[in-house]
Motif scaffolding. Structure first.
Motif, PDB file in Angstrom:
ATOM      1  N   HIS A 138       0.807  -1.137   0.170  1.00 34.91           N
ATOM      2  CA  HIS A 138       0.058  -0.049   0.062  1.00 34.91           C
ATOM      3  C   HIS A 138       0.790   1.270   0.075  1.00 34.91           C
ATOM      4  O   HIS A 138       0.658   2.193  -0.679  1.00 34.91           O
ATOM      5  CB  HIS A 138      -0.721   0.116   1.296  1.00 34.91           C
ATOM      6  CG  HIS A 138      -1.890  -0.892   1.220  1.00 34.91           C
ATOM      7  ND1 HIS A 138      -2.284  -1.746   2.156  1.00 34.91           N
ATOM      8  CD2 HIS A 138      -3.046  -1.263   0.249  1.00 34.91           C
ATOM      9  CE1 HIS A 138      -3.396  -2.671   2.123  1.00 34.91           C
ATOM     10  NE2 HIS A 138      -3.701  -2.120   0.714  1.00 34.91           N
ATOM     11  N   LEU A 159       0.907   4.505  -2.517  1.00 37.46           N
ATOM     12  CA  LEU A 159       0.535   5.658  -2.233  1.00 37.46           C
ATOM     13  C   LEU A 159       1.681   6.848  -2.451  1.00 37.46           C
ATOM     14  O   LEU A 159       1.662   7.752  -3.075  1.00 37.46           O
ATOM     15  CB  LEU A 159       0.252   5.689  -0.851  1.00 37.46           C
ATOM     16  CG  LEU A 159      -1.077   5.033  -0.229  1.00 37.46           C
ATOM     17  CD1 LEU A 159      -1.099   4.716   1.341  1.00 37.46           C
ATOM     18  CD2 LEU A 159      -2.130   5.514  -0.929  1.00 37.46           C
ATOM     19  N   VAL A 199      -1.177  12.769  -0.253  1.00 35.08           N
ATOM     20  CA  VAL A 199      -2.142  11.887  -0.569  1.00 35.08           C
ATOM     21  C   VAL A 199      -3.348  11.565   0.636  1.00 35.08           C
ATOM     22  O   VAL A 199      -2.874  11.576   1.652  1.00 35.08           O
ATOM     23  CB  VAL A 199      -1.582  10.323  -0.940  1.00 35.08           C
ATOM     24  CG1 VAL A 199      -2.752   9.433  -1.155  1.00 35.08           C
ATOM     25  CG2 VAL A 199      -0.467  10.442  -1.903  1.00 35.08           C
ATOM     26  N   VAL A 219      -6.240   8.962   1.815  1.00 35.93           N
ATOM     27  CA  VAL A 219      -6.428   7.828   1.651  1.00 35.93           C
ATOM     28  C   VAL A 219      -8.017   7.646   2.028  1.00 35.93           C
ATOM     29  O   VAL A 219      -8.537   8.203   2.889  1.00 35.93           O
ATOM     30  CB  VAL A 219      -5.825   6.906   2.826  1.00 35.93           C
ATOM     31  CG1 VAL A 219      -6.571   5.402   2.996  1.00 35.93           C
ATOM     32  CG2 VAL A 219      -4.549   6.720   2.449  1.00 35.93           C
ATOM     33  N   LEU A 262       1.396  11.335   3.624  1.00 34.98           N
ATOM     34  CA  LEU A 262       0.103  11.050   3.825  1.00 34.98           C
ATOM     35  C   LEU A 262      -0.584  12.056   4.746  1.00 34.98           C
ATOM     36  O   LEU A 262      -0.164  12.742   5.683  1.00 34.98           O
ATOM     37  CB  LEU A 262       0.173   9.695   4.719  1.00 34.98           C
ATOM     38  CG  LEU A 262       0.799   8.701   4.020  1.00 34.98           C
ATOM     39  CD1 LEU A 262       0.988   7.491   5.131  1.00 34.98           C
ATOM     40  CD2 LEU A 262      -0.140   8.148   2.866  1.00 34.98           C
TER      41      LEU A 262
END
Length: 305
Positions: free
Chosen positions: A147, A151, A162, A164, A198
């Motif tokens: 994952h 990403l 990013v 999610v 993230l």
């Protein structure tokens, strides 16, 4: 076990194949024997590939109706005997192929990523979001090195953070999705400390494009929607639909971003297997370092299920 009744799927001669989305865009319906066949195919697939003779008769209301119907559909459904000598109904290779085709045309998704067939969109925010981001959808049961690789690849395409999107539908298979939303958020927060690209995690019920935009806005505006090859057909139909793009007022450069991969690359099932086997070394070889401390917690959840 899910046994769908004849009325639920067929309603005498009609099949409703989209829930009521809004009053303005009501459920779509279609008629005819083809949909009876498709409903049977789905029922068999949803019940681990077989139905008993009693279940089939209940589906049609009586044995006469079911027998007459099957005379015309032997190509798609076979009648076999189980180990106890009881009749069971299974899909033939033609039936399986037809089901796969229908499922792809209507959904282009996995069991956990329901895309609703819709005429129009329900939009809460017409104005674009404040911060540009890339997005990626999935179940993340649990997060893996695969994952993170995906990403990071999306992030490197344009340098944007990013978001999610965690898909959690109404029907959840506990064996494939043992970790609840709270645990997944805890995992993500740990990952954020390790990977600065993230941005956030947001839970959504389906992969419908208006649901996604309503969840992102007014805070975020998607630029790239990342997906694996296995999701390409379904997601691109939404992304490239001119009507949707206009209604949603998307960015001119909003587009899909295909990542060539397979489910094997993600290996979430391998992580769950490692937890079941109490194999901490295997677990650590499949997940980011920030998730190492959660081995015992995740193992206990798996064992409880």
């Amino acid at each position: 076990m899910n046994i769908y009744t004849f009325d639920e799927f067929v309603n005498e001669s009609m099949v409703t194949y989209k829930r009521k989305y809004t009053d303005k865009y009501p459920a779509l319906s279609t008629y005819g024997n083809l949909n009876k066949r498709n409903a049977i195919l789905k029922t068999i697939v949803d019940n681990n590939g077989t139905l008993t003779e009693e279940e089939i008769d209940n589906f049609f209301g009586n044995k006469h109706n079911s027998s007459r119907w099957f005379k015309h559909n032997k190509k798609y459904i076979s009648i076999e005997e189980d180990k106890d000598g009881n009749k069971v109904y299974k899909l033939t290779k033609h039936g399986q192929r037809l089901f796969n085709t229908l499922n792809t045309k209507k959904n282009d998704i996995s069991e956990s990523e329901e895309i609703i067939i819709q005429e129009g969109l329900s939009i809460n925010y017409k104005e674009q979001g404040q911060k540009k981001v890339n997005i990626f959808l999935g179940r993340f049961q649990p997060f893996t090195l695969g994952h993170i690789k995906v990403l990071e690849q999306i992030h490197k395409e344009n340098g944007l953070p990013v978001v999610v999107l965690l898909i959690r539908g109404k029907k959840i298979d506990k064996e494939k999705s043992p970790f609840d939303e709270d645990i997944q958020i805890v995992m993500f927060e740990a990952l954020q400390k390790e990977y600065s690209f993230l941005e956030a995690i947001i839970t959504i019920p389906t992969a419908a494009i208006d649901v996604i935009f309503n969840a992102l806005r007014p805070t975020y505006e998607p630029v790239l929607w990342g997906f694996g090859t296995d999701r390409k057909a379904g997601y691109k139909k939404q992304i490239e639909n001119p009507k949707y793009r206009q209604e949603l007022n998307v960015l001119d450069d909003f587009n899909g971003y295909e990542i060539e991969r397979s489910d094997e690359d993600i290996s979430a099932s391998k992580v769950r297997q490692a937890l079941l086997l109490d194999d901490e070394n295997l677990y650590k070889s499949l997940v980011p370092k920030s998730l190492y401390p959660q081995f015992s917690v995740l193992k206990n959840i798996i064992n409880a299920i």
